[in-house]
Design a protein around this motif. Sequence first.
Motif, PDB file in Angstrom:
ATOM      1  N   LYS A  32       0.809  -1.212   0.000  1.00 28.76           N
ATOM      2  CA  LYS A  32       0.000   0.000   0.000  1.00 28.76           C
ATOM      3  C   LYS A  32       0.845   1.267   0.000  1.00 28.76           C
ATOM      4  O   LYS A  32       0.475   2.265  -0.609  1.00 28.76           O
ATOM      5  CB  LYS A  32      -0.936   0.003   1.224  1.00 28.76           C
ATOM      6  CG  LYS A  32      -2.123  -0.945   1.078  1.00 28.76           C
ATOM      7  CD  LYS A  32      -3.005  -0.514  -0.077  1.00 28.76           C
ATOM      8  CE  LYS A  32      -4.231  -1.368  -0.225  1.00 28.76           C
ATOM      9  NZ  LYS A  32      -5.071  -0.943  -1.372  1.00 28.76           N
ATOM     10  N   GLN A  33       1.975   1.239   0.669  1.00 31.75           N
ATOM     11  CA  GLN A  33       2.845   2.415   0.726  1.00 31.75           C
ATOM     12  C   GLN A  33       3.934   2.290  -0.330  1.00 31.75           C
ATOM     13  O   GLN A  33       5.102   2.062  -0.034  1.00 31.75           O
ATOM     14  CB  GLN A  33       3.459   2.548   2.129  1.00 31.75           C
ATOM     15  CG  GLN A  33       2.456   2.721   3.234  1.00 31.75           C
ATOM     16  CD  GLN A  33       1.689   4.025   3.117  1.00 31.75           C
ATOM     17  OE1 GLN A  33       2.224   5.037   2.672  1.00 31.75           O
ATOM     18  NE2 GLN A  33       0.434   4.012   3.522  1.00 31.75           N
ATOM     19  N   GLN A  34       3.535   2.444  -1.607  1.00 29.73           N
ATOM     20  CA  GLN A  34       4.451   2.204  -2.704  1.00 29.73           C
ATOM     21  C   GLN A  34       5.654   3.143  -2.669  1.00 29.73           C
ATOM     22  O   GLN A  34       6.784   2.733  -2.928  1.00 29.73           O
ATOM     23  CB  GLN A  34       3.714   2.355  -4.032  1.00 29.73           C
ATOM     24  CG  GLN A  34       4.565   2.016  -5.246  1.00 29.73           C
ATOM     25  CD  GLN A  34       3.744   2.019  -6.515  1.00 29.73           C
ATOM     26  OE1 GLN A  34       2.545   2.222  -6.489  1.00 29.73           O
ATOM     27  NE2 GLN A  34       4.405   1.779  -7.638  1.00 29.73           N
ATOM     28  N   GLU A  35       5.444   4.413  -2.341  1.00 27.77           N
ATOM     29  CA  GLU A  35       6.541   5.369  -2.342  1.00 27.77           C
ATOM     30  C   GLU A  35       7.583   5.047  -1.281  1.00 27.77           C
ATOM     31  O   GLU A  35       8.758   5.350  -1.447  1.00 27.77           O
ATOM     32  CB  GLU A  35       6.007   6.794  -2.116  1.00 27.77           C
ATOM     33  CG  GLU A  35       5.142   7.332  -3.261  1.00 27.77           C
ATOM     34  CD  GLU A  35       3.711   6.841  -3.182  1.00 27.77           C
ATOM     35  OE1 GLU A  35       3.391   6.080  -2.231  1.00 27.77           O
ATOM     36  OE2 GLU A  35       2.899   7.203  -4.055  1.00 27.77           O
ATOM     37  N   TYR A  36       7.134   4.445  -0.173  1.00 26.60           N
ATOM     38  CA  TYR A  36       8.059   4.164   0.935  1.00 26.60           C
ATOM     39  C   TYR A  36       8.324   2.671   1.079  1.00 26.60           C
ATOM     40  O   TYR A  36       8.768   2.215   2.133  1.00 26.60           O
ATOM     41  CB  TYR A  36       7.486   4.710   2.242  1.00 26.60           C
ATOM     42  CG  TYR A  36       7.174   6.185   2.193  1.00 26.60           C
ATOM     43  CD1 TYR A  36       8.187   7.132   2.295  1.00 26.60           C
ATOM     44  CD2 TYR A  36       5.872   6.648   2.022  1.00 26.60           C
ATOM     45  CE1 TYR A  36       7.906   8.495   2.241  1.00 26.60           C
ATOM     46  CE2 TYR A  36       5.582   8.004   1.966  1.00 26.60           C
ATOM     47  CZ  TYR A  36       6.599   8.913   2.073  1.00 26.60           C
ATOM     48  OH  TYR A  36       6.322  10.255   2.017  1.00 26.60           O
ATOM     49  N   ALA A  37       8.047   1.884   0.014  1.00 24.66           N
ATOM     50  CA  ALA A  37       8.192   0.428   0.106  1.00 24.66           C
ATOM     51  C   ALA A  37       9.630   0.025   0.418  1.00 24.66           C
ATOM     52  O   ALA A  37       9.873  -0.846   1.262  1.00 24.66           O
ATOM     53  CB  ALA A  37       7.719  -0.218  -1.196  1.00 24.66           C
ATOM     54  N   LEU A  38      10.601   0.654  -0.252  1.00 28.69           N
ATOM     55  CA  LEU A  38      11.997   0.291  -0.021  1.00 28.69           C
ATOM     56  C   LEU A  38      12.418   0.607   1.403  1.00 28.69           C
ATOM     57  O   LEU A  38      13.075  -0.204   2.064  1.00 28.69           O
ATOM     58  CB  LEU A  38      12.895   1.030  -1.017  1.00 28.69           C
ATOM     59  CG  LEU A  38      14.393   0.763  -0.887  1.00 28.69           C
ATOM     60  CD1 LEU A  38      14.686  -0.710  -1.086  1.00 28.69           C
ATOM     61  CD2 LEU A  38      15.180   1.611  -1.883  1.00 28.69           C
ATOM     62  N   LEU A  39      12.032   1.778   1.898  1.00 26.33           N
ATOM     63  CA  LEU A  39      12.404   2.165   3.257  1.00 26.33           C
ATOM     64  C   LEU A  39      11.773   1.231   4.289  1.00 26.33           C
ATOM     65  O   LEU A  39      12.458   0.706   5.178  1.00 26.33           O
ATOM     66  CB  LEU A  39      11.968   3.608   3.512  1.00 26.33           C
ATOM     67  CG  LEU A  39      12.203   4.154   4.921  1.00 26.33           C
ATOM     68  CD1 LEU A  39      13.688   4.162   5.246  1.00 26.33           C
ATOM     69  CD2 LEU A  39      11.606   5.545   5.070  1.00 26.33           C
ATOM     70  N   ILE A  40      10.455   1.007   4.162  1.00 25.16           N
ATOM     71  CA  ILE A  40       9.757   0.153   5.120  1.00 25.16           C
ATOM     72  C   ILE A  40      10.285  -1.272   5.049  1.00 25.16           C
ATOM     73  O   ILE A  40      10.513  -1.931   6.079  1.00 25.16           O
ATOM     74  CB  ILE A  40       8.239   0.189   4.862  1.00 25.16           C
ATOM     75  CG1 ILE A  40       7.703   1.610   5.089  1.00 25.16           C
ATOM     76  CG2 ILE A  40       7.508  -0.791   5.763  1.00 25.16           C
ATOM     77  CD1 ILE A  40       6.253   1.773   4.715  1.00 25.16           C
TER      78      ILE A  40
END
Length: 443
Positions: free
Chosen positions: A411-419
């Motif tokens: 769901k959080q595509q923009e922050y997928a790498l960070l999460i």
Amino acid sequence: MEHTHNPSILHQTQNLVSKSVSIKLLIIGFIVVILLIPQSMTLNLIQERQTRMEEAEEEVSGKWSRAQTLAGPFLGVPFYQTKQTETGGQTQTTKELSTAYFFPEDLDITANLDAQELHRGIFDVVVYSGDLELKAKFKPLALSKLNLQPEQMLWDQAALYLRLSDLRGIGENPQIELNGSTLAAEPFSDGRTQLQGLQVPLQLDSANLGFDFSGKLKVKGSKEFLVAPVGKTTQMQLSGNWPSPSFQGEFLPKSRELNEESFSSQWKVLHFNRPFGQEFLGGIPAVEGSAFGLSLKLPADQYQQSVRTSKYAVLIIILSFLSLFLMEIFTKKRIHPLQYTLIGFSLVLYYTLLIALSEQLGFPLAYLLASTATVGLLAGYAKSLFGDLKTTGLFAGILGLFYTFIFVIVKQQEYALLIGSIGLFIALATTMFISRKIDWYKS
């Protein structure tokens, strides 16, 4: 005579596997590799279903009307061009017919799109019908910029053109006015350039005066609506009843308002912003390449989200097997490789269940149901492996945490790498902390 019992090779192998941590880890790794085969088949299944959805969209769009791109109005005026050629020492003068095209000084477009969903089987397709109002101001034609003289022009054969991607999308007879006088529009199609639209024959005055154009169109289309900035100053106000428009093209709106039921947006494009001018000979450039507007997409594409979720399948399998293996070490309960395989297949089957449910219920609810069913199945199976509720509950909680973690990443595509990076770091740190006192050689 005393007989000694020699264990069979199979029995010796089973004892070695059950007691050797290294061999057990190798077997678990081999099982993970084998599970990649059905997992790749799951990705192929998602792609196949997505292709079917695209085919349904194409079929509905073909019958309703396809994506629309509007270019116009612009003026075309035929003219004779004199050419002289030398033949056998004699000069021959010929006249060739060509057309000069002129774009408006100002173009104002007001459009309201009424979007709706059409159904083809289990698939939904977004279509729209729109009311368009166009106002354009044409200044006296700059003939000198094209090295033309007024006497070359065939003023009585001029025409206004409105290019449209799909003529089937015209809902009613267009209302065209020129300086307050109503004119009739006719369809045109250019087989050479594969362009089509509407044309309005004009009787222009050789005095080369400017004029005002206004027109009203009812247009149908699907998925996209774009406008080419043919005006020296092009302004558009576009609104509609769709809650999640995606603004497309070469220019973003200068202002926009979005809510749960509708949208409103405004554009202003100057001639400095586009790669073409105002006057042309013989034809006009591909102005559609500078078009701007929006696409009306469904709020969520379940197949895209399913693909992204399935890409984390290997991670889920590895983390689940790692949790099982550590529980096996601490509880002294031996888990057979076949039991690891069954658990792995249930983790892979989860994605097929997710696809099937998401087509009917949408992705979020499908994810909840598929995850709950899979965690419940594996929790019941873990109860038979470990025998106590505490270990079973711990394993079910770990699985639930894994699926929640993947859902947040999707769901959080923009922050997928960070999460994802933080989550994996925490998982690794937790594993190292829990296993720090294990004597692996003794085990």
